[in-house]
Design a protein around this motif. Structure first.
Motif, PDB file in Angstrom:
ATOM      1  N   ASP A  41      33.332-123.560 -53.427  1.00 20.59           N
ATOM      2  CA  ASP A  41      32.950-122.388 -52.748  1.00 20.59           C
ATOM      3  C   ASP A  41      31.597-122.652 -51.801  1.00 20.59           C
ATOM      4  N   ILE A  42      30.901-123.609 -52.284  1.00 16.76           N
ATOM      5  CA  ILE A  42      29.696-123.959 -51.692  1.00 16.76           C
ATOM      6  C   ILE A  42      29.770-124.024 -50.224  1.00 16.76           C
ATOM      7  N   PRO A  43      30.786-125.059 -49.753  1.00 19.01           N
ATOM      8  CA  PRO A  43      30.689-125.304 -48.363  1.00 19.01           C
ATOM      9  C   PRO A  43      31.070-123.971 -47.553  1.00 19.01           C
ATOM     10  N   PHE A  44      31.886-123.183 -48.187  1.00 17.07           N
ATOM     11  CA  PHE A  44      32.460-121.772 -47.221  1.00 17.07           C
ATOM     12  C   PHE A  44      31.415-120.761 -47.388  1.00 17.07           C
ATOM     13  N   THR A  45      30.820-120.716 -48.516  1.00 18.01           N
ATOM     14  CA  THR A  45      29.486-119.800 -48.597  1.00 18.01           C
ATOM     15  C   THR A  45      28.428-120.204 -47.639  1.00 18.01           C
ATOM     16  N   ASN A  46      28.230-121.446 -47.560  1.00 17.53           N
ATOM     17  CA  ASN A  46      27.268-122.083 -46.351  1.00 17.53           C
ATOM     18  C   ASN A  46      27.654-121.542 -45.070  1.00 17.53           C
ATOM     19  N   ALA A  47      29.270-121.772 -44.678  1.00 15.08           N
ATOM     20  CA  ALA A  47      29.389-121.686 -43.371  1.00 15.08           C
ATOM     21  C   ALA A  47      29.476-120.264 -43.105  1.00 15.08           C
ATOM     22  N   ALA A  48      29.554-119.336 -44.044  1.00 15.44           N
ATOM     23  CA  ALA A  48      29.749-117.780 -43.903  1.00 15.44           C
ATOM     24  C   ALA A  48      28.255-117.338 -43.915  1.00 15.44           C
ATOM     25  N   GLU A  49      27.276-117.762 -44.432  1.00 16.80           N
ATOM     26  CA  GLU A  49      25.819-117.183 -44.465  1.00 16.80           C
ATOM     27  C   GLU A  49      24.995-117.913 -43.350  1.00 16.80           C
ATOM     28  N   ALA A  50      25.358-119.161 -43.010  1.00 20.40           N
ATOM     29  CA  ALA A  50      24.349-119.976 -42.212  1.00 20.40           C
ATOM     30  C   ALA A  50      25.286-120.921 -41.302  1.00 20.40           C
ATOM     31  N   PRO A  51      25.936-120.615 -40.604  1.00 25.24           N
ATOM     32  CA  PRO A  51      27.158-121.544 -39.742  1.00 25.24           C
ATOM     33  C   PRO A  51      26.329-122.331 -39.164  1.00 25.24           C
ATOM     34  N   ARG A  52      25.169-122.328 -38.543  1.00 26.44           N
ATOM     35  CA  ARG A  52      24.839-123.318 -37.476  1.00 26.44           C
ATOM     36  C   ARG A  52      23.702-124.189 -38.251  1.00 26.44           C
ATOM     37  N   GLU A  53      23.451-123.953 -39.395  1.00 26.49           N
ATOM     38  CA  GLU A  53      22.456-124.622 -40.210  1.00 26.49           C
ATOM     39  C   GLU A  53      22.936-126.220 -40.455  1.00 26.49           C
ATOM     40  N   VAL A  54      22.027-127.107 -40.206  1.00 31.15           N
ATOM     41  CA  VAL A  54      22.446-128.372 -40.368  1.00 31.15           C
ATOM     42  C   VAL A  54      22.338-128.660 -42.107  1.00 31.15           C
ATOM     43  N   VAL A  55      23.403-129.174 -42.790  1.00 34.37           N
ATOM     44  CA  VAL A  55      23.501-129.237 -44.142  1.00 34.37           C
ATOM     45  C   VAL A  55      23.652-130.818 -44.474  1.00 34.37           C
ATOM     46  N   LEU A  56      24.051-131.671 -43.184  1.00 40.29           N
ATOM     47  CA  LEU A  56      24.205-133.112 -43.716  1.00 40.29           C
ATOM     48  C   LEU A  56      23.961-133.668 -42.575  1.00 40.29           C
ATOM     49  N   SER A  57      23.869-135.075 -42.511  1.00 33.01           N
ATOM     50  CA  SER A  57      23.723-135.879 -41.429  1.00 33.01           C
ATOM     51  C   SER A  57      24.469-137.233 -41.801  1.00 33.01           C
ATOM     52  N   ARG A  58      25.238-137.714 -40.841  1.00 31.88           N
ATOM     53  CA  ARG A  58      25.918-139.164 -41.050  1.00 31.88           C
ATOM     54  C   ARG A  58      25.745-139.994 -40.079  1.00 31.88           C
ATOM     55  N   LYS A  59      25.496-141.149 -40.518  1.00 28.09           N
ATOM     56  CA  LYS A  59      25.227-142.378 -39.568  1.00 28.09           C
ATOM     57  C   LYS A  59      26.307-142.748 -38.506  1.00 28.09           C
ATOM     58  N   ASP A  60      26.030-142.873 -37.472  1.00 31.20           N
ATOM     59  CA  ASP A  60      27.041-143.561 -36.711  1.00 31.20           C
ATOM     60  C   ASP A  60      27.112-144.826 -36.648  1.00 31.20           C
ATOM     61  N   ASP A  61      27.965-145.566 -37.104  1.00 34.65           N
ATOM     62  CA  ASP A  61      28.311-146.739 -37.231  1.00 34.65           C
ATOM     63  C   ASP A  61      28.089-147.722 -36.139  1.00 34.65           C
ATOM     64  N   ALA A  62      28.416-147.114 -35.053  1.00 37.83           N
ATOM     65  CA  ALA A  62      28.339-147.822 -33.546  1.00 37.83           C
ATOM     66  C   ALA A  62      26.952-148.139 -33.212  1.00 37.83           C
ATOM     67  N   ASP A  63      26.049-147.177 -33.252  1.00 34.65           N
ATOM     68  CA  ASP A  63      24.674-147.219 -32.796  1.00 34.65           C
ATOM     69  C   ASP A  63      23.646-147.126 -33.634  1.00 34.65           C
ATOM     70  N   GLY A  64      24.154-146.681 -35.078  1.00 35.40           N
ATOM     71  CA  GLY A  64      22.849-146.450 -35.895  1.00 35.40           C
ATOM     72  C   GLY A  64      22.234-145.133 -35.900  1.00 35.40           C
ATOM     73  N   THR A  65      22.474-144.195 -35.022  1.00 38.52           N
ATOM     74  CA  THR A  65      22.130-142.908 -35.131  1.00 38.52           C
ATOM     75  C   THR A  65      22.401-141.806 -36.063  1.00 38.52           C
ATOM     76  N   TRP A  66      21.593-141.038 -36.365  1.00 39.41           N
ATOM     77  CA  TRP A  66      22.095-139.977 -37.478  1.00 39.41           C
ATOM     78  C   TRP A  66      22.393-138.717 -36.828  1.00 39.41           C
ATOM     79  N   ARG A  67      23.740-138.478 -36.966  1.00 40.31           N
ATOM     80  CA  ARG A  67      24.242-136.975 -36.097  1.00 40.31           C
ATOM     81  C   ARG A  67      24.461-135.908 -37.050  1.00 40.31           C
ATOM     82  N   ASP A  68      24.002-134.876 -36.812  1.00 40.31           N
ATOM     83  CA  ASP A  68      23.805-133.488 -37.732  1.00 40.31           C
ATOM     84  C   ASP A  68      25.207-132.974 -37.986  1.00 40.31           C
TER      85      ASP A  68
END
Length: 629
Positions: A41-68
């Protein structure tokens, strides 16, 4: 009780003493356990309560930048992958194995598996074919996701002995996208229905203990076990998970998600909406680059990483001809850190004026560089796996990074004790996590009780091992008058010399491994006239030592008998010996020309020594340390 910053103070432990010795400490929970729901339920509770809040960042393998990644986006991705798992015919309660490094896809699959009602089974990416086959067969995994083609071949080679394994997906070949496509036509309501079928008592995961002997055993951990662990930990460690500054809390996870510590962190961060990133490599250059790009505010680490950062800093200073200056700065940081802790605990006035001035002098020269190596923003680190050591913990505190040490096992969903933020005590692994009780048995074994203690071992009807209602850890420890736990060794690893002296090898080994030249160490002495040790050399530290002493042309076979190197290692042994009695001290050591590794069979995937394997393979080296009878 809350402080002015809103931080919760840990409730005072309830102490039980017998015969003048503290035998039990218990801390009541800070939060009530949930009566319904699951980790799914955690991802869905987060989406319901704070949909725009950044919860993860993932690294773009192409240019090495972190995307929220926002809470809303992550929930959508979890739904898409969960529908793909359902479309593949996986039924509630079936097992999904995941064999990969620490990546975004790992955490996504974990939560998608739970959302589809499955039980996830982590496998170390470094596991051998036989280890992997055993876990897949014992767990009865119906599906397995691996990271690359080598792992695909490894599993495929054992497929004939895995009749229950129906699906094998390769992550770097587009498995996530394919699963999302396969389930695209299914309604989201199917995922909601699967989630509603889970409760706190439902099995969440089977985590196989690496084990120093015998085959791994699957620890059955429930969704409720994780809630008991992470909910109390995030409340206790308020400044870590709920940043009290204007800088939002974030962490870069580089611990293996196959290990319960890394897994607990991922769950805890999603639960607390702490921005989480993943770093698949702990090679020094790779990790330092990821830390610099992500810039976390806190870290979850094992002593090896913190030792590496310290040793790299000193090696850099030595190359610049400033080793003596670094050593003075380190000594001042240790004194400063100890003084800070003394002030926090009411046992001292804090750093003196002279110490503050000296600290201010070295901050831009040394301490800021240490913080920069960790990304520049780190102010807290939670350290587990093995004791960090009082000196290094004090150094980091003095350098501006407070260390919270913890202690736990796979069977306790990670931490059972942790350092309270407002009451640190260097050299201990803290007090019981809220909701947990610790007891010391008559023979010194640490016993535990709490909501995070597992349900039992998979395929073992005997249930949770118990000693009068307590879970026996196999570790030896002691409690002080305020309920702080110190771990002194493993029950099965206590050595008894021919003279009858009991010796705990772990403290000596931990101290030696902190030296930049020492890779691994095994203390020997059971039924022997005195204590000795086998040492291996740390590759980076050795290369630096060779450069500084103009011995780059020497090969490893020559180095292990080099008088200068042996003299340097003798200093490390003398330093370790200063912490124990004469009867427990290391009288002789031998440097091996090879390292102890998981591949050689001498280490478990969680970097613990397989002592019997080392003793068998290096019998002649051990015998050479003792006089012939």
């Amino acid at each position: 009780m809350s402080t002015e910053t809103g931080q919760l103070e840990s409730p005072a432990p309830q102490i039980v003493a017998e015969g003048g010795r503290v035998v039990q400490a218990a801390v009541p929970p800070l939060v009530e356990p949930p009566r319904s729901g699951s980790l799914a339920d955690i991802p869905f509770t987060n989406a319901a309560e704070a949909p725009r809040e950044v919860v993860l960042s993932r690294k773009d393998d192409a240019d090495g930048t972190w995307r929220d990644v926002t809470a809303e986006r992550f929930a959508a991705e979890v739904t898409a992958v969960a529908k793909g798992l359902i479309a593949a015919g996986l039924k509630p309660g079936e097992r999904l194995a995941i064999m990969a490094r620490t990546t975004y896809a790992w955490t996504l699959l974990d939560f998608a598996g739970w959302a589809a009602g499955l039980v996830t089974v982590p496998i170390y990416p470094t596991s051998s074919a036989s280890q992997t086959a055993w876990i897949l067969a014992d767990s009865g995994a119906a599906a397995c996701a691996v990271e690359n083609v080598e792992q695909t071949r490894l599993v495929t080679g054992r497929r004939a002995g895995l009749p229950e394994l129906r699906h094998l997906w390769q992550l770097d070949a587009g498995a996530i996208a394919q699963l999302s496509t396969d389930g695209a036509e299914l309604p989201d309501a199917l995922v909601t229905s699967r989630r509603q079928g889970l409760a706190p008592a439902s099995t969440a995961t089977l985590i196989y203990t690496s084990g120093t002997t015998g085959r791994p055993k699957g620890c059955v951990l429930t969704h409720g076990n994780f809630f008991a662990e992470v909910d109390n930990a995030t409340e206790l460690l308020h400044p870590v998970f709920k940043s009290v500054s204007t800088e939002p809390a974030s962490t870069l996870l580089f611990l293996p998600l196959s290990h319960v510590f890394g897994r607990m962190v991922a769950v805890g961060c999603l639960r607390a909406r702490v921005r989480l990133g993943h770093a698949p490599s702990i090679a020094t250059d790779d990790l330092l680059a990821d830390l610099a790009g992500f810039r976390p505010t806190f870290l979850l680490a094992i002593p090896y990483v913190l030792e590496k950062v310290y040793n790299t800093g000193r090696a850099t200073a030595e190359k610049m001809g400033r080793a003596a200056s670094f050593d003075r700065a380190a000594a001042i940081a240790q004194r400063y850190g100890q003084a800070l802790v003394a002030r926090q605990t009411g046992t001292g006035p804090g750093p003196s004026l002279g110490l503050r001035l000296a600290h201010a002098l070295y901050d831009p020269l040394v301490y800021r560089r240490i913080r920069a190596a960790l990304g520049g923003k780190v102010r807290y680190a939670i350290c587990g796996g093995s004791p960090l050591g009082k000196r290094l913990a004090a150094f980091y505190a003095g350098a501006g990074v407070m260390i919270f040490e913890g202690y736990g096992l796979t069977e306790t969903t990670a931490a059972a004790t942790v350092t309270p933020p407002l009451a640190p005590r260097l050299g201990t692994v803290g007090r019981p996590l809220p909701g947990t009780a610790v007891r010391i048995a008559d023979d010194g074994e640490v016993l535990l009780r709490g909501g995070q203690v597992f349900r039992g071992y998979w395929n073992d009807p005997s249930g949770v091992p118990q000693v009068e209602g307590w879970f026996p850890t196999g570790d030896i420890g002691e409690l002080d008058a305020d309920g702080y736990l110190s771990i002194t060794g493993r029950k099965k690893e206590i050595l008894i010399t021919a003279g009858g002296k009991n010796v705990a090898p772990a403290p000596l080994e931990d101290r030696l491994r902190a030296h930049p030249l020492v890779g691994q160490c095994m203390v020997v002495g059971d039924n022997r006239p005195f204590v000795t040790a086998l040492l291996t050399l740390e590759a980076d530290g050795l290369k630096h030592w060779q450069r500084m002493r103009h011995k780059e042309d020497l090969r490893i076979a020559q180095l292990v008998t080099d008088p200068d190197l042996l003299a340097e290692l003798q200093k490390a042994v003398d330093d370790a010996n200063s912490t124990v009695s004469r009867a427990e001290s290391i009288r002789a050591f031998r440097v091996l020309p090879v390292d102890f590794t998981e591949e050689s069979g001498h280490l478990t995937p969680s970097m613990k020594l397989r002592r019997s394997a080392v003793a068998t393979d290096f019998t002649e080296d051990i015998e050479s340390l003792y006089p012939r009878r």
